[in-house]
Design a protein around this motif. Structure first.
Motif, PDB file in Angstrom:
ATOM      1  N   HIS A  92       1.295  -0.981  -0.045  1.00 40.42           N
ATOM      2  CA  HIS A  92      -0.158   0.006  -0.119  1.00 40.42           C
ATOM      3  C   HIS A  92       0.680   0.965   0.158  1.00 40.42           C
ATOM      4  O   HIS A  92       2.117   1.342   0.358  1.00 40.42           O
ATOM      5  CB  HIS A  92      -0.787  -0.418   0.983  1.00 40.42           C
ATOM      6  CG  HIS A  92      -1.797  -1.446   1.162  1.00 40.42           C
ATOM      7  ND1 HIS A  92      -1.254  -1.849   1.857  1.00 40.42           N
ATOM      8  CD2 HIS A  92      -3.375  -1.337   0.813  1.00 40.42           C
ATOM      9  CE1 HIS A  92      -2.728  -3.038   1.793  1.00 40.42           C
ATOM     10  NE2 HIS A  92      -3.446  -2.691   0.986  1.00 40.42           N
ATOM     11  N   CYS A  93       0.501   2.092  -0.697  1.00 43.15           N
ATOM     12  CA  CYS A  93       0.484   3.821  -0.937  1.00 43.15           C
ATOM     13  C   CYS A  93       1.543   3.941   0.878  1.00 43.15           C
ATOM     14  O   CYS A  93       0.085   4.254   1.862  1.00 43.15           O
ATOM     15  CB  CYS A  93       0.273   4.536  -1.535  1.00 43.15           C
ATOM     16  SG  CYS A  93       0.817   6.115  -1.891  1.00 43.15           S
ATOM     17  N   GLU A  98      -3.478   3.277   0.105  1.00 44.37           N
ATOM     18  CA  GLU A  98      -4.003   2.902  -1.125  1.00 44.37           C
ATOM     19  C   GLU A  98      -2.969   1.276  -1.719  1.00 44.37           C
ATOM     20  O   GLU A  98      -1.538   2.111  -1.125  1.00 44.37           O
ATOM     21  CB  GLU A  98      -4.966   3.770  -2.026  1.00 44.37           C
ATOM     22  CG  GLU A  98      -5.738   4.577  -1.794  1.00 44.37           C
ATOM     23  CD  GLU A  98      -7.398   3.541  -1.999  1.00 44.37           C
ATOM     24  OE1 GLU A  98      -7.124   3.343  -2.251  1.00 44.37           O
ATOM     25  OE2 GLU A  98      -7.488   4.064  -0.610  1.00 44.37           O
ATOM     26  N   GLU A  99      -3.707   0.908  -2.449  1.00 36.19           N
ATOM     27  CA  GLU A  99      -2.930  -0.162  -2.425  1.00 36.19           C
ATOM     28  C   GLU A  99      -2.369  -0.147  -3.918  1.00 36.19           C
ATOM     29  O   GLU A  99      -2.505   0.790  -5.068  1.00 36.19           O
ATOM     30  CB  GLU A  99      -3.653  -1.879  -3.371  1.00 36.19           C
ATOM     31  CG  GLU A  99      -2.970  -2.456  -3.659  1.00 36.19           C
ATOM     32  CD  GLU A  99      -4.227  -3.812  -4.502  1.00 36.19           C
ATOM     33  OE1 GLU A  99      -2.902  -4.903  -5.159  1.00 36.19           O
ATOM     34  OE2 GLU A  99      -4.875  -4.338  -4.323  1.00 36.19           O
ATOM     35  N   LEU A 100      -0.897   0.034  -3.932  1.00 33.09           N
ATOM     36  CA  LEU A 100       0.195   0.237  -5.082  1.00 33.09           C
ATOM     37  C   LEU A 100      -0.417  -0.666  -6.298  1.00 33.09           C
ATOM     38  O   LEU A 100      -0.445  -2.163  -6.613  1.00 33.09           O
ATOM     39  CB  LEU A 100       1.532  -0.225  -4.641  1.00 33.09           C
ATOM     40  CG  LEU A 100       2.088   0.422  -3.573  1.00 33.09           C
ATOM     41  CD1 LEU A 100       3.074   0.282  -3.016  1.00 33.09           C
ATOM     42  CD2 LEU A 100       1.924   2.409  -3.880  1.00 33.09           C
ATOM     43  N   LYS A 101      -1.209  -0.111  -7.412  1.00 34.08           N
ATOM     44  CA  LYS A 101      -1.322  -0.654  -8.589  1.00 34.08           C
ATOM     45  C   LYS A 101      -0.874  -0.321 -10.008  1.00 34.08           C
ATOM     46  O   LYS A 101      -0.857  -0.767 -10.878  1.00 34.08           O
ATOM     47  CB  LYS A 101      -3.505  -0.269  -8.252  1.00 34.08           C
ATOM     48  CG  LYS A 101      -4.170  -1.334  -7.897  1.00 34.08           C
ATOM     49  CD  LYS A 101      -5.476  -1.159  -7.625  1.00 34.08           C
ATOM     50  CE  LYS A 101      -6.251  -1.810  -7.455  1.00 34.08           C
ATOM     51  NZ  LYS A 101      -7.594  -1.767  -6.855  1.00 34.08           N
ATOM     52  N   CYS A 112       0.105   4.740  -6.160  1.00 30.43           N
ATOM     53  CA  CYS A 112      -1.341   3.901  -6.431  1.00 30.43           C
ATOM     54  C   CYS A 112      -2.108   4.797  -7.053  1.00 30.43           C
ATOM     55  O   CYS A 112      -1.855   6.152  -7.820  1.00 30.43           O
ATOM     56  CB  CYS A 112      -2.184   4.613  -4.772  1.00 30.43           C
ATOM     57  SG  CYS A 112      -2.261   5.946  -4.318  1.00 30.43           S
TER      58      CYS A 112
END
Length: 314
Positions: A92-93, A98-101, A112
């Protein structure tokens, strides 16, 4: 976010390392690791050896002690309907949680979706993490192929250098045998000349082999460096976690260098003319002043002179 992380933390403790599900009738081994009773039993039957799948410690007997406390925790996790697969790591960031996508190709950074819309990454190029992993893995594999080629070339050069050194040593041995054979037919007075030539040969051999062996050492050091880089790269490529791999790959300050030592063996050759050929004749000519009767006396009586099987009238 904090509660989810806490949930993931304690549920990891009730997951069997073999079946990756909540423990069923958990047992504890003497090494301290826990498994489902059926999982460890089947594992031992397949392996034909009583060893811990985690630490590889072997046990003389199948001593399985039930772990009641762990069984209660596993049952609690089932009651809470926690998905055991959620233990899989999520990255996560740090700023937005938030998830690192996404992967920012401009900054070479994992971000993110909120980061993507920030001023910091305005007009930057992005791609999904999975796609970035594929691209960087292809680059790493290309470097891996290059290293393997270098290793193969270094091994070949090492073998060639060893063969050349062996050839010089064999030639030197043959010359020593030749010298010894020639001088063995002469009288004791030839010993000093024989030993003198042998010393010269050994000195020449040493002078030739010293830089060749140094070059062999450089080749082997180059091979060792290549092997170390190869091992590190292979280890990174074994990562199943693409994000960890990508982070490690980005963190490299510089790529694998294509430079290195010149992979060509050093040459050398002995001076055959000094040690080969009709040594008896050359030595005989040098010894004329020590021969009794001498050349002047030989002319007076015209008697044939025989030295080491060579008959001559001077």
């Amino acid at each position: 976010m904090a509660s989810r992380q806490q949930g993931e933390s304690w549920t990891e403790e009730v997951i069997c390392p073999i079946c990756q599900d909540f423990f069923t009738d958990p047992v504890i081994l003497d090494c301290g690791h826990n498994f489902c009773r059926s999982c460890i039993t089947q594992s031992w039957e397949r392996q034909k050896i009583n060893s811990c799948p985690e630490c590889r410690q072997e046990f003389p007997d199948r001593c399985l002690r039930g772990n009641r406390a762990l069984a209660d925790l596993a049952e609690k996790a089932r009651t809470l309907n926690v998905n055991p697969q959620e233990k899989e790591s999520k990255h996560h960031c740090e700023e937005h949680q938030e998830e690192l996508k996404l992967f920012c190709e401009t900054d070479k950074k994992l971000i993110c979706v909120i980061c993507r819309d920030s001023w910091e990454h305005k007009s930057h190029n992005f791609m999904p993490v999975k796609e970035a992993v594929g691209i960087y893995k292809n680059r790493a594999k290309s470097s891996l192929d290059s290293l393997r080629e270098k290793k193969s070339a270094a091994l070949e050069m090492e073998q060639q250098q060893k063969q050349k050194i062996s050839q010089i040593q064999e030639e030197s041995t043959n010359l020593q045998s030749h010298i010894t054979s020639e001088f063995s037919q002469m009288h004791q007075m030839l010993t000093e000349k024989e030993q003198s030539l042998l010393r010269d040969l050994r000195e020449q051999e040493e002078n030739i082999l010293k830089p060749m062996e140094q070059h062999l050492h450089e080749i082997q050091e180059n091979l060792k460096s290549i092997q170390q880089k190869l091992s590190k790269l292979e280890k990174r490529l074994e990562h199943t976690d693409g994000v960890i791999f990508l982070k490690e790959e980005i963190s490299q300050k510089r790529g694998i260098s294509d430079g290195g030592y010149a992979l060509s063996p050093a040459n050398g050759a002995l001076s055959f003319g000094i040690f080969n050929g009709p040594l008896q004749y050359r030595a005989w000519k040098e010894m004329l002043t020590h021969i009794t009767p001498g050349p002047n006396d030989e002319k007076k009586n015209s008697a044939p002179l025989e030295i080491c099987g060579v008959t001559s009238i001077l």
